[in-house]
Design a protein around this motif. Structure first.
Motif, PDB file in Angstrom:
ATOM      1  N   ASN A  28      45.652 -21.669  15.534  1.00  0.00           N
ATOM      2  CA  ASN A  28      44.475 -20.828  15.707  1.00  0.00           C
ATOM      3  C   ASN A  28      43.545 -21.062  14.532  1.00  0.00           C
ATOM      4  O   ASN A  28      43.600 -20.362  13.534  1.00  0.00           O
ATOM      5  N   GLU A  29      42.709 -22.061  14.667  1.00  0.00           N
ATOM      6  CA  GLU A  29      41.775 -22.358  13.595  1.00  0.00           C
ATOM      7  C   GLU A  29      40.636 -21.356  13.639  1.00  0.00           C
ATOM      8  O   GLU A  29      40.144 -20.982  14.699  1.00  0.00           O
ATOM      9  N   VAL A  30      40.248 -20.933  12.477  1.00  0.00           N
ATOM     10  CA  VAL A  30      39.176 -19.971  12.342  1.00  0.00           C
ATOM     11  C   VAL A  30      37.854 -20.698  12.565  1.00  0.00           C
ATOM     12  O   VAL A  30      37.663 -21.823  12.104  1.00  0.00           O
ATOM     13  N   GLU A  31      36.950 -20.041  13.270  1.00  0.00           N
ATOM     14  CA  GLU A  31      35.636 -20.636  13.459  1.00  0.00           C
ATOM     15  C   GLU A  31      34.910 -20.671  12.125  1.00  0.00           C
ATOM     16  O   GLU A  31      35.050 -19.774  11.302  1.00  0.00           O
ATOM     17  N   THR A  32      34.128 -21.702  11.941  1.00  0.00           N
ATOM     18  CA  THR A  32      33.395 -21.856  10.694  1.00  0.00           C
ATOM     19  C   THR A  32      32.239 -20.863  10.648  1.00  0.00           C
ATOM     20  O   THR A  32      31.444 -20.774  11.575  1.00  0.00           O
ATOM     21  N   VAL A  61      35.620 -20.647   4.629  1.00  0.00           N
ATOM     22  CA  VAL A  61      36.224 -20.125   5.854  1.00  0.00           C
ATOM     23  C   VAL A  61      35.748 -20.998   7.006  1.00  0.00           C
ATOM     24  O   VAL A  61      34.557 -21.043   7.303  1.00  0.00           O
ATOM     25  N   THR A  63      37.000 -24.533   9.908  1.00  0.00           N
ATOM     26  CA  THR A  63      37.942 -25.547  10.362  1.00  0.00           C
ATOM     27  C   THR A  63      38.171 -26.594   9.279  1.00  0.00           C
ATOM     28  O   THR A  63      37.362 -26.752   8.356  1.00  0.00           O
TER      29      THR A  63
END
Length: 112
Positions: A28-32, A61, A63
């Motif tokens: 679950n990569e955090v959106e930039t 914060v 990808t």
């Protein structure tokens, strides 16, 4: 054409349950975040680096690809080496003020 996902199921040998669904781990990569919302901190470290001085940009914060793009941008503009991993960009040398100026010019307004 069906996606071949056998590599996702390497540790499961066999299941007799007809309703069994393989649970694959998804990263679950955090959106930039937008550039003006990134709270980047620039510091200079020497400890634990074999006596070498590096400039560390932390607080990113987003990808991994966007982090590597930011690292490549900074390394190219400063003309030095470095790396980008674990939400940090390492730039070889003591280039704190230059990195801050480059980040602010690029649109990262909350940089200290």
């Amino acid at each position: 054409m069906r996606k071949n996902d056998w590599k996702d199921r390497l540790n499961i040998v066999y299941s007799t349950n007809p309703d069994f669904a393989y649970e694959t781990e998804r990263d679950n990569e955090v959106e930039t975040l937008p550039k003006n919302q990134q709270k980047l901190r620039v510091s200079v470290e020497k400890k634990g680096r074999g006596g070498k001085t590096v400039t560390v940009v932390s607080g990113f914060v987003g990808t991994e690809d966007d982090l590597k793009d930011l690292g490549k941008f900074l390394k190219t503009k400063c003309g030095v080496g470095g790396s980008a991993k674990d939400n940090e960009v390492l730039i070889q040398g003591e280039l704190k003020q230059r990195v801050i100026d480059l980040l602010k010019a690029e649109g990262y307004t909350q940089t200290k």
